[in-house]
Motif scaffolding. Structure first.
Motif, PDB file in Angstrom:
ATOM      1  N   MET A 136      -5.142  -0.714  -4.258  1.00 24.74           N
ATOM      2  CA  MET A 136      -5.676  -1.738  -3.127  1.00 24.74           C
ATOM      3  C   MET A 136      -4.724  -1.689  -2.011  1.00 24.74           C
ATOM      4  O   MET A 136      -5.113  -1.953  -0.790  1.00 24.74           O
ATOM      5  CB  MET A 136      -5.078  -3.227  -4.053  1.00 24.74           C
ATOM      6  CG  MET A 136      -6.210  -3.397  -5.236  1.00 24.74           C
ATOM      7  SD  MET A 136      -7.937  -3.419  -4.752  1.00 24.74           S
ATOM      8  CE  MET A 136      -8.240  -5.059  -4.642  1.00 24.74           C
ATOM      9  N   ASP A 137      -3.318  -1.301  -2.157  1.00 30.04           N
ATOM     10  CA  ASP A 137      -2.695  -1.004  -0.808  1.00 30.04           C
ATOM     11  C   ASP A 137      -3.156  -0.115  -0.033  1.00 30.04           C
ATOM     12  O   ASP A 137      -2.904  -0.043   1.170  1.00 30.04           O
ATOM     13  CB  ASP A 137      -1.154  -0.776  -1.241  1.00 30.04           C
ATOM     14  CG  ASP A 137      -0.444  -2.051  -1.878  1.00 30.04           C
ATOM     15  OD1 ASP A 137      -0.926  -3.224  -1.973  1.00 30.04           O
ATOM     16  OD2 ASP A 137       0.703  -1.825  -2.585  1.00 30.04           O
ATOM     17  N   SER A 138      -3.700   0.879  -0.670  1.00 28.40           N
ATOM     18  CA  SER A 138      -4.206   2.033   0.020  1.00 28.40           C
ATOM     19  C   SER A 138      -5.518   1.532   0.810  1.00 28.40           C
ATOM     20  O   SER A 138      -5.631   2.118   1.899  1.00 28.40           O
ATOM     21  CB  SER A 138      -4.523   3.276  -0.933  1.00 28.40           C
ATOM     22  OG  SER A 138      -5.312   4.419  -0.308  1.00 28.40           O
ATOM     23  N   LEU A 139      -6.192   0.698   0.098  1.00 25.97           N
ATOM     24  CA  LEU A 139      -7.386   0.355   0.956  1.00 25.97           C
ATOM     25  C   LEU A 139      -7.182  -0.689   1.999  1.00 25.97           C
ATOM     26  O   LEU A 139      -7.563  -0.579   3.028  1.00 25.97           O
ATOM     27  CB  LEU A 139      -8.461  -0.481  -0.230  1.00 25.97           C
ATOM     28  CG  LEU A 139      -9.163   0.374  -1.226  1.00 25.97           C
ATOM     29  CD1 LEU A 139      -9.716  -0.426  -2.170  1.00 25.97           C
ATOM     30  CD2 LEU A 139     -10.005   1.273  -0.598  1.00 25.97           C
ATOM     31  N   LYS A 140      -6.214  -1.416   1.827  1.00 20.74           N
ATOM     32  CA  LYS A 140      -5.683  -2.357   3.011  1.00 20.74           C
ATOM     33  C   LYS A 140      -5.254  -1.470   4.022  1.00 20.74           C
ATOM     34  O   LYS A 140      -5.376  -1.751   5.125  1.00 20.74           O
ATOM     35  CB  LYS A 140      -4.627  -3.032   2.478  1.00 20.74           C
ATOM     36  CG  LYS A 140      -5.094  -4.383   1.429  1.00 20.74           C
ATOM     37  CD  LYS A 140      -3.940  -4.920   1.008  1.00 20.74           C
ATOM     38  CE  LYS A 140      -4.546  -6.338   0.037  1.00 20.74           C
ATOM     39  NZ  LYS A 140      -3.279  -7.016  -0.475  1.00 20.74           N
TER      40      LYS A 140
END
Length: 184
Positions: A136-140
């Motif tokens: 999720m951090d990577s997607l953000k």
């Protein structure tokens, strides 16, 4: 680029699952198995060394493991390492050989092993959630770099779905192991 996040998540979650299966495979079920000792590390000249690399391991009978250390001065270290492990085994030392009698599992010990298995299952779930958080951090980060918001939402939902699938797999593995341990 964003599909790589999904694939990386699946790969990392699969590794978590395999790690759990290896850990549960080491758990004893009443028979002697050398794989039970895979996680035992002996302090060998200041270096934690696998037990299989400091002596010869053998299974002379179904409920006994023998360890013949290459150096007899290692016997106390081997005993200490086995006692420190979660195996619940008591080594017997005769000066040249360390014997590990594998006692028949009592109902109480079976229940203890089930608790340990459930604890390992919870640790695997935590690891899966860490993978989800990293994804999720990577997607953000990718959203800040120009990935459309609706694409990020769709991929986030996909990561969430994958996480739920792997958590369900962990639950299945743990319930199977619990059934195996409680079987008399």
């Amino acid at each position: 680029m964003s599909n790589s996040v999904i694939q990386e998540s699946k790969d990392r979650m699969e590794k978590c699952l395999k790690s759990l299966q290896v850990d549960l495979g080491k758990m004893r079920t009443g028979r002697a198995s050398l794989s039970m000792l895979d996680a035992v590390r002996v302090d060998y000249y200041g270096t934690p060394t696998p037990l299989s690399q400091v002596g010869t391991l053998g299974v002379p009978e179904p409920r006994m493991i023998t360890i013949a250390p290459w150096e007899s001065k290692l016997i106390p270290d081997i005993e200490r390492a086995i006692l420190k492990s979660d195996l619940g085994l008591n080594p017997v030392n005769d000066g040249k050989l360390v014997r590990l009698p594998i006692p028949a599992l009592t109902e109480e010990r079976r229940r203890d092993l089930v608790k340990i298995a459930k604890k390992q299952g919870e640790e695997a779930k935590v690891a899966l959630r860490h993978v989800r958080r990293d994804s999720m951090d990577s997607l953000k980060k990718q959203e800040k770099d120009g990935l459309p918001k609706d694409e990020v939402k769709h991929l986030g939902d996909e990561v969430e779905k994958i996480t739920h699938e792997y958590v369900a797999k962990v639950d299945q593995i743990i319930s199977a192991k619990e059934k195996e341990l409680l079987e008399v």
